[in-house]
Design an enzyme around this catalytic site. Structure first.
Site, PDB file in Angstrom:
ATOM      1  N   ASP A   1       0.829  -1.202   0.000  1.00 41.90           N
ATOM      2  CA  ASP A   1       0.000   0.000   0.000  1.00 41.90           C
ATOM      3  C   ASP A   1       0.866   1.255   0.000  1.00 41.90           C
ATOM      4  OD1 ASP A   1      -2.052  -1.719   0.099  1.00 41.90           O
ATOM      5  OD2 ASP A   1      -2.850  -1.085   2.052  1.00 41.90           O
ATOM      6  N   SER A   2       1.971   1.197   0.738  1.00 43.20           N
ATOM      7  CA  SER A   2       2.766   2.421   0.842  1.00 43.20           C
ATOM      8  C   SER A   2       3.493   2.706  -0.480  1.00 43.20           C
ATOM      9  CB  SER A   2       3.741   2.349   2.013  1.00 43.20           C
ATOM     10  OG  SER A   2       4.628   1.291   1.827  1.00 43.20           O
ATOM     11  N   GLU A   3       3.895   1.654  -1.192  1.00 43.71           N
ATOM     12  CA  GLU A   3       4.497   1.886  -2.513  1.00 43.71           C
ATOM     13  C   GLU A   3       3.476   2.498  -3.473  1.00 43.71           C
ATOM     14  OE1 GLU A   3       7.724  -1.528  -3.424  1.00 43.71           O
ATOM     15  OE2 GLU A   3       5.891  -2.259  -2.510  1.00 43.71           O
TER      16      GLU A   3
ATOM     17  N   ASP B   1       0.834   4.263  -2.582  1.00 41.91           N
ATOM     18  CA  ASP B   1       0.602   5.648  -2.162  1.00 41.91           C
ATOM     19  C   ASP B   1       1.701   6.576  -2.667  1.00 41.91           C
ATOM     20  OD1 ASP B   1      -1.648   4.815  -0.903  1.00 41.91           O
ATOM     21  OD2 ASP B   1      -0.774   4.745   1.112  1.00 41.91           O
TER      22      ASP B   1
ATOM     23  N   SER C   1     -35.621  -7.200 -17.294  1.00 39.98           N
ATOM     24  CA  SER C   1     -35.519  -8.061 -16.107  1.00 39.98           C
ATOM     25  C   SER C   1     -35.446  -9.526 -16.528  1.00 39.98           C
ATOM     26  CB  SER C   1     -36.677  -7.813 -15.162  1.00 39.98           C
ATOM     27  OG  SER C   1     -37.840  -7.545 -15.878  1.00 39.98           O
ATOM     28  N   LEU C   2     -35.443 -10.402 -15.559  1.00 43.24           N
ATOM     29  CA  LEU C   2     -35.278 -11.830 -15.824  1.00 43.24           C
ATOM     30  C   LEU C   2     -36.479 -12.597 -15.304  1.00 43.24           C
ATOM     31  CD1 LEU C   2     -31.599 -12.333 -14.606  1.00 43.24           C
ATOM     32  CD2 LEU C   2     -32.413 -12.618 -16.942  1.00 43.24           C
TER      33      LEU C   2
ATOM     34  N   GLU D   1     -24.013 -18.052 -13.874  1.00 42.99           N
ATOM     35  CA  GLU D   1     -23.398 -16.969 -13.098  1.00 42.99           C
ATOM     36  C   GLU D   1     -24.140 -16.851 -11.780  1.00 42.99           C
ATOM     37  OE1 GLU D   1     -23.745 -13.407 -15.437  1.00 42.99           O
ATOM     38  OE2 GLU D   1     -22.908 -14.379 -17.202  1.00 42.99           O
TER      39      GLU D   1
ATOM     40  N   LYS E   1     -26.299 -14.631  -9.171  1.00 48.35           N
ATOM     41  CA  LYS E   1     -27.174 -13.465  -9.289  1.00 48.35           C
ATOM     42  C   LYS E   1     -26.899 -12.576  -8.084  1.00 48.35           C
ATOM     43  CE  LYS E   1     -31.869 -12.054 -10.321  1.00 48.35           C
ATOM     44  NZ  LYS E   1     -32.006 -10.953  -9.366  1.00 48.35           N
TER      45      LYS E   1
ATOM     46  N   ASP F   1     -27.067  -9.531  -5.495  1.00 50.66           N
ATOM     47  CA  ASP F   1     -28.155  -8.724  -4.955  1.00 50.66           C
ATOM     48  C   ASP F   1     -27.637  -7.327  -4.645  1.00 50.66           C
ATOM     49  OD1 ASP F   1     -30.661  -8.143  -4.150  1.00 50.66           O
ATOM     50  OD2 ASP F   1     -30.558  -9.200  -2.243  1.00 50.66           O
TER      51      ASP F   1
ATOM     52  N   ARG G   1     -30.243   1.603 -13.358  1.00 47.04           N
ATOM     53  CA  ARG G   1     -31.215   0.941 -14.229  1.00 47.04           C
ATOM     54  C   ARG G   1     -32.521   1.744 -14.313  1.00 47.04           C
ATOM     55  NH1 ARG G   1     -35.134  -3.195 -12.912  1.00 47.04           N
ATOM     56  NH2 ARG G   1     -35.541  -4.528 -14.693  1.00 47.04           N
TER      57      ARG G   1
ATOM     58  N   TYR H   1     -21.568  -8.288 -16.058  1.00 45.40           N
ATOM     59  CA  TYR H   1     -22.172  -9.537 -16.520  1.00 45.40           C
ATOM     60  C   TYR H   1     -22.792  -9.456 -17.911  1.00 45.40           C
ATOM     61  CZ  TYR H   1     -26.306  -7.225 -14.495  1.00 45.40           C
ATOM     62  OH  TYR H   1     -27.289  -6.329 -14.176  1.00 45.40           O
TER      63      TYR H   1
ATOM     64  N   LYS I   1     -27.658 -18.394 -18.727  1.00 48.84           N
ATOM     65  CA  LYS I   1     -27.810 -17.687 -20.004  1.00 48.84           C
ATOM     66  C   LYS I   1     -27.383 -18.595 -21.147  1.00 48.84           C
ATOM     67  CE  LYS I   1     -26.540 -13.462 -17.612  1.00 48.84           C
ATOM     68  NZ  LYS I   1     -25.554 -12.407 -17.391  1.00 48.84           N
TER      69      LYS I   1
ATOM     70  N   LYS J   1     -33.651 -18.835  -8.503  1.00 44.24           N
ATOM     71  CA  LYS J   1     -33.447 -18.164  -7.218  1.00 44.24           C
ATOM     72  C   LYS J   1     -33.119 -19.147  -6.080  1.00 44.24           C
ATOM     73  CE  LYS J   1     -34.405 -14.163  -6.881  1.00 44.24           C
ATOM     74  NZ  LYS J   1     -35.594 -13.329  -7.027  1.00 44.24           N
TER      75      LYS J   1
ATOM     76  N   CYS K   1     -41.097  -5.120  35.810  1.00 48.70           N
ATOM     77  CA  CYS K   1     -40.972  -6.463  35.256  1.00 48.70           C
ATOM     78  C   CYS K   1     -42.368  -6.971  34.888  1.00 48.70           C
ATOM     79  CB  CYS K   1     -40.322  -7.393  36.280  1.00 48.70           C
ATOM     80  SG  CYS K   1     -40.394  -9.126  35.780  1.00 48.70           S
TER      81      CYS K   1
ATOM     82  N   CYS L   1     -43.223 -10.059  37.508  1.00 49.56           N
ATOM     83  CA  CYS L   1     -43.424  -9.934  38.954  1.00 49.56           C
ATOM     84  C   CYS L   1     -43.700  -8.502  39.394  1.00 49.56           C
ATOM     85  CB  CYS L   1     -42.224 -10.498  39.710  1.00 49.56           C
ATOM     86  SG  CYS L   1     -40.751  -9.480  39.547  1.00 49.56           S
TER      87      CYS L   1
ATOM     88  N   CYS M   1     -34.652  -7.446  35.690  1.00 46.04           N
ATOM     89  CA  CYS M   1     -35.510  -7.534  36.856  1.00 46.04           C
ATOM     90  C   CYS M   1     -34.593  -7.960  38.003  1.00 46.04           C
ATOM     91  CB  CYS M   1     -36.599  -8.574  36.623  1.00 46.04           C
ATOM     92  SG  CYS M   1     -37.448  -9.015  38.145  1.00 46.04           S
TER      93      CYS M   1
ATOM     94  N   CYS N   1     -38.054 -13.783  41.218  1.00 47.00           N
ATOM     95  CA  CYS N   1     -39.052 -13.565  40.161  1.00 47.00           C
ATOM     96  C   CYS N   1     -39.395 -14.909  39.527  1.00 47.00           C
ATOM     97  CB  CYS N   1     -38.481 -12.602  39.124  1.00 47.00           C
ATOM     98  SG  CYS N   1     -39.516 -12.436  37.657  1.00 47.00           S
TER      99      CYS N   1
END
Ligand code: IVH
Length: 674
Positions: free
Chosen positions: A35-37, A39, A84-85, A115, A117, A119, A138, A226, A290, A314, A408, A411, A426, A431
């Site tokens: 990460d530092s390289e 950056d 839609s499907l 594939e 699906k 969400d 969409r 997709y 598909k 589904k 409570c 009781c 309580c 109780c």
């Protein structure tokens, strides 16, 4: 100062390098520099662009988050509608879909791409002359919103594509929030006292439709592409190759896609991911199948808004919306007041749900759940159903904010909320709710396991005043039992015999049965192994307890408080007098246990020792034994014919031990042979 052409050259070089590393990190999940390289490259580019602002281009990696907040999104028309499907919910419906397809085609042996699906929310990305020029939602399928500046902040969406890509094209995909990112985000909100988000899907949709791109940039969003919207330029003949092209242009395509021919392969794919979806870091609510050949897709065409060449098969839904009718309170055996939701019955996760957990009052308010709300309920796997949050847009104004009762409900004692705790309690140890819950727990399987003593007998004994604390069951006489309704001679004998048998349960069971706050089955076993008898445990200080690996301050405090309570000591004396076993049968451990803090799962058939022996050996060394493989599992011990647990461990990368490796590890840890 360097020559200006040198600066230009270096800028172009840096952009190329940064794009490359960005792709390795965010698309391929395979970074090659730290990460530092990364950056450092970014900082150098920023510095040079500051020096030469006229060289800044919109596809420069420094320009992902640059735009100012908008007042509103512009509406844009989709050149090719985003449709839609059709859904299938069973293998029969899948087969029926396939039959309808082959009936229309001459080619009966067509290929299919499976594939997942996702969400999330569908988006369309338009590229022109190598650069991302528009990103749209969409919407209603015909018109969406221009969310370009937000989609630009998603690191796995390329801002530019190679020269071999068509001059103009549109790719489609699903933007989603990772589950891990969502959890982290909610944890941060919890700590900041901010309202919690409901689920990754809604949060992703909110982040994409957020007017300030700087906020979108902070959300853990990602994308899988997709499909193709359209292209001006040569494209391949199949969907599969189209996805390969996308990959080569830097887009993120799911490596879990597969190319198949037979319906059984589709069924297997569906089954596999239904079982393993919980291990994915993104929500998938099914698979999409598909037809691979684009020529065949064209031949098949559409019915209404759905293509004939694809179907969404589904998974059973894990979330559903329903009405929250009422919030009731259950008083637990430790006196905690637990609110729970009474719901209009709804099918979710394959079962009808009428009640769901609500945690505590703060959680209800953080999620802004009100009585009368339409709520989103989640039930996944074996987990208790949860109310995630309200659908605010469906509020009528008649919803009522929940308030914890002052007294409570069982009781009538004024409830307290101990400092720093989320639960109301309580405080009355007498109780009836507490004794009832505790008695139920005490006699249950896994605790003292008194066969035949279920909920109704527990309740009858309390009502008749024959039992006032859990130890009283050991003093019951035949005559007393026979005074109860529907209690015949034979069943009284059986109950008395079962009570007698339970006196010999191991100490761990007794400790668990006593219902000490924070002491579950695993902790009870650990404590029983560490102390020779209950008196030694009762005499332990918080420091001594905390010296045991995996025992933290919460458990230590709770154990000390339990034995400090006069009424609890009385119960223990009564148990002793009655002849209940209070001594440990485990060897007292000396020094730290070598496998403390390690989680094992044992599966399959072992040759040299039984499953029980293997599990005891693990526990003797301080390890814990789980029943299912999760991220927390340290080792899976897999014998012959190991089933789905082996698959899951492989998917998670959990170390797997065969019998030989396991027995060798046991020996090395100093385990005594059974
Ligand atoms: S292909 C003609 N593939 O499902 C429609 N859609 O009901 C072609 N979705 O709004 C869509 N994962 O957002 C396709 N692998 C996938 C998908 C997928 C999720 C969503 C998509 C669309 C909805 C269709």
């Amino acid at each position: 100062m360097p020559e200006s052409t040198d600066i230009h050259k270096r800028i172009v070089e840096l952009r190329g390098q940064i794009d490359h590393h960005n792709h390795r990190y965010h698309v391929l999940d395979d970074p090659v520099i730290s990460d530092s390289e990364y950056d450092a490259l970014m900082r150098e580019l920023q510095a040079l662009e500051k020096l030469r602002p006229e060289l800044v281009t919109s596809d420069s990696p420094t320009q992902r988050v640059g735009a100012e907040p908008l007042d509103a999104f512009e509406s844009v028309e989709h050149r090719v509608p985003m449709l839609s499907l059709a859904n299938a919910f069973s293998n029969e419906e899948l087969t029926a879909w396939r039959r309808r397809v082959s009936d229309r085609l001459d080619d009966l042996d067509f290929e299919m791409v499976c594939e997942l699906k996702y969400d999330g929310l569908a988006v369309a990305l338009t590229y022109q002359d190598g650069a991302l020029v528009r990103g749209a939602t969409r919407g209603d399928g015909y018109r969406g919103e221009d969310v370009t500046q937000n989609l630009r902040t998603i690191r796995s969406i390329p801002l530019s594509v190679p020269k071999d890509a068509p001059r103009q094209f549109e790719v489609r995909g699903e933007v989603y929030m990772t589950k891990s990112g969502f959890e982290k985000l909610n944890q941060e909100r919890l700590e900041a006292g901010e309202p919690l988000y409901i689920n990754p899907r809604n949060t992703a949709a909110g982040a994409v439709r957020q007017l300030d791109p700087r906020i979108t940039a902070q959300r853990p969003l990602d994308i899988f592409v997709y499909g193709l919207g359209y292209a001006q330029g040569p494209m391949p003949d199949t969907h599969w190759e189209t996805l390969e092209y996308f990959k080569s242009w830097g887009f993120k395509v799911n490596s879990r896609n597969t190319l198949v021919r037979r319906t059984e392969e589709v069924e297997d794919y569906h089954k596999r991911w239904e079982e393993e979806r919980e291990n994915l870091d993104y929500a998938a609510d099914g698979i999409v199948v598909k037809v691979n050949q684009l020529r065949l897709q064209e031949q098949l065409g559409f019915v209404g808004r759905e293509p004939r060449w694809a179907v969404a098969y589904k998974f059973p839904a894990e979330e559903a919306t329903t009405k929250l009718l009422k919030i009731d309170i259950n008083v637990g055996r430790t006196g905690s007041l637990n609110p729970f939701a009474i719901l209009e019955p709804v099918v979710v996760g394959g079962a009808t749900v009428k009640m769901a957990s609500l945690h505590n009052e703060d959680d209800i308010h953080r999620r802004d759940i009100r009585i009368g709300d339409t709520v989103i309920v989640r039930r996944a796997g074996e987990v208790i159903p949860q109310v995630l949050g309200p659908v605010v847009s469906l509020r009528t104004g008649r919803e009522v904010v929940f308030q914890m009762p002052d007294e409570c409900p069982v009781c009538g004692t004024r409830v307290v909320r101990p400092e720093g705790e989320a639960m109301h309690r309580c405080p009355n140890v007498a109780c009836p709710a507490q004794i009832y819950e505790l008695l139920k727990h005490f006699v249950a399987r896994g605790a003292m396991d008194v066969e035949g003593m279920g909920e109704s007998l527990s309740e009858a004994l309390l009502k008749a005043g024959l039992v006032k604390d859990v130890a009283d069951i050991y003093y019951l006489t035949r005559e007393q039992l026979l005074t109860l309704e529907r209690m015949a001679d034979k069943s009284a004998s059986n109950i008395l015999a079962a009570i007698e048998t339970s006196k010999g349960r191991p100490l761990a069971r007794v400790l668990f049965a006593l219902g000490i706050f924070h002491v579950g089955g695993e902790t009870a076993e650990l404590l029983a192994r560490q102390f020779v008898d209950i008196d030694a445990l009762a005499a332990a200080t918080e420091e001594e307890l905390q010296a045991i690996p995996t025992i933290g301050p919460k458990i230590a405090q709770s154990v000390v408080a339990f034995f400090g309570e006069e009424s609890n000591r009385k119960v223990i004396e009564k148990l002793r007098q009655a002849g209940v076993n209070l001594k440990s049968d485990a060897r007292p451990a000396s020094g730290p246990l070598p496998w403390a803090g390690k989680q094992f799962v044992v599966t399959g058939k072992l040759d040299t020792l039984s499953r029980n022996q293997a599990e005891s050996a693990i526990k003797d060394l301080g390890g814990a034994v789980g029943s299912s493989v999760s991220k927390k599992t340290d080792y899976l011990v897999a014998g012959a014919d190991a089933g789905s647990k082996l698959g899951k461990a492989q998917a998670l990368g959990t170390p797997i031990l065969d019998e030989q490796a396991f027995t060798r590890m046991l020996e090395e840890a100093g385990s005594k042979p059974p």
